[in-house]
Design a protein around this motif. Structure first.
Motif, mmCIF file in Angstrom:
data_model
loop_
_atom_site.group_PDB
_atom_site.id
_atom_site.type_symbol
_atom_site.label_atom_id
_atom_site.label_comp_id
_atom_site.label_asym_id
_atom_site.label_seq_id
_atom_site.Cartn_x
_atom_site.Cartn_y
_atom_site.Cartn_z
ATOM 1 N N ASP A 2 0.833 -1.210 0.000
ATOM 2 C CA ASP A 2 0.000 0.000 0.000
ATOM 3 C C ASP A 2 0.864 1.254 0.000
ATOM 4 O O ASP A 2 0.600 2.220 -0.727
ATOM 5 N N ARG A 3 1.907 1.252 0.840
ATOM 6 C CA ARG A 3 2.769 2.432 0.928
ATOM 7 C C ARG A 3 3.459 2.712 -0.401
ATOM 8 O O ARG A 3 3.467 3.838 -0.890
ATOM 9 N N ILE A 4 4.029 1.685 -0.990
ATOM 10 C CA ILE A 4 4.795 1.905 -2.214
ATOM 11 C C ILE A 4 3.868 2.279 -3.366
ATOM 12 O O ILE A 4 4.227 3.070 -4.246
ATOM 13 N N LEU A 5 2.627 1.736 -3.379
ATOM 14 C CA LEU A 5 1.674 2.085 -4.431
ATOM 15 C C LEU A 5 1.291 3.557 -4.335
ATOM 16 O O LEU A 5 1.263 4.272 -5.354
ATOM 17 N N VAL A 6 0.982 4.023 -3.122
ATOM 18 C CA VAL A 6 0.635 5.434 -2.944
ATOM 19 C C VAL A 6 1.818 6.325 -3.293
ATOM 20 O O VAL A 6 1.673 7.348 -3.972
ATOM 21 N N LEU A 7 3.011 5.940 -2.863
ATOM 22 C CA LEU A 7 4.182 6.771 -3.119
ATOM 23 C C LEU A 7 4.576 6.785 -4.592
ATOM 24 O O LEU A 7 5.032 7.798 -5.110
ATOM 25 N N LYS A 8 4.389 5.660 -5.283
ATOM 26 C CA LYS A 8 4.628 5.642 -6.727
ATOM 27 C C LYS A 8 3.703 6.637 -7.430
ATOM 28 O O LYS A 8 4.131 7.388 -8.324
ATOM 29 N N ASN A 9 2.434 6.624 -7.049
ATOM 30 C CA ASN A 9 1.484 7.537 -7.681
ATOM 31 C C ASN A 9 1.717 8.971 -7.227
ATOM 32 O O ASN A 9 1.467 9.920 -7.978
ATOM 33 N N MET A 10 2.191 9.137 -6.008
ATOM 34 C CA MET A 10 2.506 10.473 -5.521
ATOM 35 C C MET A 10 3.633 11.102 -6.345
ATOM 36 O O MET A 10 3.549 12.255 -6.784
ATOM 37 N N ILE A 11 4.690 10.338 -6.593
ATOM 38 C CA ILE A 11 5.799 10.869 -7.387
ATOM 39 C C ILE A 11 5.369 11.048 -8.836
ATOM 40 O O ILE A 11 5.827 11.951 -9.539
ATOM 41 N N HIS A 12 4.460 10.203 -9.301
ATOM 42 C CA HIS A 12 3.917 10.345 -10.654
ATOM 43 C C HIS A 12 3.127 11.657 -10.755
ATOM 44 O O HIS A 12 3.228 12.380 -11.750
ATOM 45 N N CYS A 13 2.353 11.960 -9.719
ATOM 46 C CA CYS A 13 1.631 13.238 -9.676
ATOM 47 C C CYS A 13 2.610 14.410 -9.692
ATOM 48 O O CYS A 13 2.408 15.406 -10.403
ATOM 49 N N ALA A 14 3.660 14.316 -8.886
ATOM 50 C CA ALA A 14 4.648 15.397 -8.832
ATOM 51 C C ALA A 14 5.327 15.576 -10.180
ATOM 52 O O ALA A 14 5.616 16.704 -10.610
ATOM 53 N N ASP A 15 5.562 14.468 -10.874
ATOM 54 C CA ASP A 15 6.193 14.514 -12.183
ATOM 55 C C ASP A 15 5.273 15.150 -13.225
ATOM 56 O O ASP A 15 5.737 15.749 -14.209
ATOM 57 N N LEU A 16 3.960 15.014 -13.016
ATOM 58 C CA LEU A 16 2.965 15.587 -13.938
ATOM 59 C C LEU A 16 2.206 16.727 -13.261
ATOM 60 O O LEU A 16 0.994 16.837 -13.370
ATOM 61 N N SER A 17 2.928 17.571 -12.552
ATOM 62 C CA SER A 17 2.273 18.628 -11.767
ATOM 63 C C SER A 17 2.270 19.995 -12.436
ATOM 64 O O SER A 17 1.584 20.905 -11.980
ATOM 65 N N ASN A 18 3.027 20.161 -13.519
ATOM 66 C CA ASN A 18 3.094 21.489 -14.145
ATOM 67 C C ASN A 18 1.721 22.025 -14.504
ATOM 68 O O ASN A 18 1.438 23.220 -14.346
ATOM 69 N N MET A 19 0.847 21.131 -15.017
ATOM 70 C CA MET A 19 -0.478 21.553 -15.473
ATOM 71 C C MET A 19 -1.371 21.981 -14.322
ATOM 72 O O MET A 19 -2.437 22.557 -14.542
ATOM 73 N N THR A 20 -0.964 21.682 -13.076
ATOM 74 C CA THR A 20 -1.784 22.026 -11.917
ATOM 75 C C THR A 20 -1.297 23.295 -11.220
ATOM 76 O O THR A 20 -1.834 23.660 -10.171
ATOM 77 N N LYS A 21 -0.306 23.941 -11.803
ATOM 78 C CA LYS A 21 0.239 25.171 -11.227
ATOM 79 C C LYS A 21 -0.451 26.378 -11.875
ATOM 80 O O LYS A 21 -1.039 26.270 -12.961
ATOM 81 N N PRO A 22 -0.392 27.564 -11.235
ATOM 82 C CA PRO A 22 -1.009 28.766 -11.809
ATOM 83 C C PRO A 22 -0.549 28.999 -13.244
ATOM 84 O O PRO A 22 0.576 28.640 -13.616
ATOM 85 N N LEU A 23 -1.414 29.605 -14.039
ATOM 86 C CA LEU A 23 -1.170 29.732 -15.471
ATOM 87 C C LEU A 23 0.143 30.433 -15.800
ATOM 88 O O LEU A 23 0.839 30.033 -16.740
ATOM 89 N N ASP A 24 0.509 31.461 -15.027
ATOM 90 C CA ASP A 24 1.749 32.169 -15.350
ATOM 91 C C ASP A 24 2.956 31.258 -15.188
ATOM 92 O O ASP A 24 3.963 31.398 -15.901
ATOM 93 N N THR A 25 2.875 30.295 -14.263
ATOM 94 C CA THR A 25 3.951 29.316 -14.090
ATOM 95 C C THR A 25 3.843 28.207 -15.125
ATOM 96 O O THR A 25 4.829 27.842 -15.785
ATOM 97 N N TYR A 26 2.642 27.676 -15.292
ATOM 98 C CA TYR A 26 2.433 26.577 -16.234
ATOM 99 C C TYR A 26 2.797 26.978 -17.658
ATOM 100 O O TYR A 26 3.428 26.202 -18.391
#
Length: 462
Positions: free
Chosen positions: A338-362
């Motif tokens: 469970d821990r490694i599954l959540v953490l894998k997806n957590m780092i995946h989210c962080a890796d694909l996080s640009n689109m979730t930042k304010p528009l001037d940053t994105y």
């Protein structure tokens, strides 16, 4: 005596601890040197080490023990060698090395704007962190400044007994290992690292108290490494696709058997940097702890390969659905799976996080990404290959493919994460929707303009 002396010998040097169990099957580096001398080998190569964790010693320890045994027996160091896995495909860059006598900068980097940098780093827990400003005021060492601050804030330096001069030597070498490309560079690595730091604070995730210090801090450390490993240079130059189509990447593809090629290479380089004593930030860990940490790191970095996205997300969705069925306000991460599954997806989210930042940053990130993609498309064209769809130089490429990427990959991932940590990610999901609408409006305007121009051209011909 009958067949020797030998010109070349391949002698095992690994998987030897504990001796009471392994001595009947495997030789130690000391014993390997005695074999080298007994068979009168002119040249020997150490084999059977560094691939699998088969015994108690740290898997990269045998070459160091071998070197010492060669020295103790007054042999020429070149008479018994090992083939270092990564050394053949990557050379560590010349970079700053700190020693115990070297003054340690308070913020990890030397900067003419220390107060301004300190103020910005105080916002390290903010999702809308100004990463581009950090780059400008950190002496262009955003990765070092951010990671050093996170290690301090999470007390990882004390937890792992890390010597500050080794940490900075490692960070400087790693930061200098990144390619100077528009997007997948050290700033992107710093951004993933900081984003991961924020996600780890999510209130919807709990770890059993008795394992919090021992286990959870391991994961924190692994996540920092993942953030720092992102997109380290490969011998292929500027071609950044994880595809192995382009000839410059073929050597790596062969080395890693076409499996998560760049991810495997990034791991190899990151751990190669740890081989030097002055950069070995985990020198105070036991062999067992190091093996555990390495397993976590490898699991998490390989999870960022987009080829594994669908399977990883499906497993994650099932875990979140189970949480909802239990009616818990937060998820108890009691098992390793469970821990490694959540953490894998957590780092995946962080890796694909640009689109979730304010528009001037994105918008800054997406402009950099498109420049990099277009350069890759140019390289593919010059090599006589079909140009990858996202690498075609077209006015609509950016908007069309980002909308598709958000809809197919980014939104389902973040929607599932949002369900796990509700309501922590509500603002993030709203920003993602707004950025998608921005692309949709831009694409509509470009399409309309193209249609109008085409109609005007037809009218003139008529």
């Amino acid at each position: 005596k009958q067949y020797g002396p030998f010109d070349l010998s391949a002698i095992p040097i690994g998987a030897y601890e504990p001796r009471w169990m392994m001595e009947a099957q495997h030789v130690s580096p000391d014993e390997a040197v005695r074999i080298h001398m007994d068979v009168q080998s002119k040249q020997s190569i150490g084999v059977h080490w560094g691939t699998f964790a088969l015994a108690n010693e740290y898997f990269m320890e045998p070459p160091f023990k071998l070197s010492q045994a060669v020295k103790n027996n007054l042999l020429n160091s070149s008479s018994f060698i090992v083939l270092k896995h990564v050394a053949q495909i990557y050379n560590v860059p010349t970079t700053t090395t700190f020693s115990e006598e070297t003054p340690i900068p308070e913020l990890g980097v030397e900067t003419p704007q220390p107060e301004e940098l300190r103020v910005e780093l105080n916002r390290i827990n903010d999702w809308n962190f100004n990463i581009f400003h950090i780059e400008a005021i950190s002496g262009e060492r955003p990765l070092t400044a951010i990671t050093y601050r996170i290690f301090q804030e999470r007390d990882l330096i004390r937890t792992f007994s890390i010597e500050s001069h080794k940490l900075l030597s490692y960070l400087f070498a790693l930061e200098d290992s990144y390619q100077q490309v528009p997007y997948h560079n050290k700033l992107h690595g710093a951004d993933v690292c900081q984003s991961m730091h924020v996600l780890l604070n999510s209130s919807g995730i709990k770890v059993r108290e008795k394992t919090k210090t021992f286990c959870f801090y391991y994961f924190l450390s692994n996540n920092k490494i993942k953030g720092r490993v992102q997109r380290i240079r490969d011998p292929g130059g500027d071609i950044r696709s994880s595809s192995t189509r382009c000839p410059p990447s073929r050597d790596l593809a062969i080395l890693y058997n076409d499996e998560s090629v760049l991810e495997n290479h990034h791991l190899a380089v990151a751990f190669k940097l740890l081989q030097a004593d002055e950069r070995n930030i985990f020198s105070n860990l036991s062999a067992e702890q190091m093996e555990t940490l390495r397993k976590r790191v490898v699991d998490m970095v390989l999870a960022t390969d987009m080829a594994k996205h669908k399977t990883l997300l499906a497993d994650f969705q099932n875990l979140v659905a189970a949480k909802k069925m239990l009616g818990n306000d937060y998820l108890m991460l009691e098992s390793y799976d469970d821990r490694i599954l959540v953490l894998k997806n957590m780092i995946h989210c962080a890796d694909l996080s640009n689109m979730t930042k304010p528009l001037d940053t994105y918008s800054k990130w997406i402009d950099r990404l498109m420049v990099e993609f277009w350069k890759q498309g140019d390289a593919e064209r010059d090599l006589g290959l079909d140009i990858s769809p996202m690498c075609v130089r077209s006015p609509t490429t950016k908007d069309k493919y980002q909308i598709g990427f958000i809809n197919s990959f980014v939104h389902p991932l973040w929607e599932t994460w949002g369900s796990l940590v509700y309501p922590d990610a509500n603002t993030i999901l709203e920003t993602l929707a707004q950025n998608r609408e921005w692309h949709e409006a831009s694409l509509a305007a470009l399409t309309s303009s193209t249609t109008d121009n085409s109609s005007s051209h037809d009218d003139k011909q008529n």
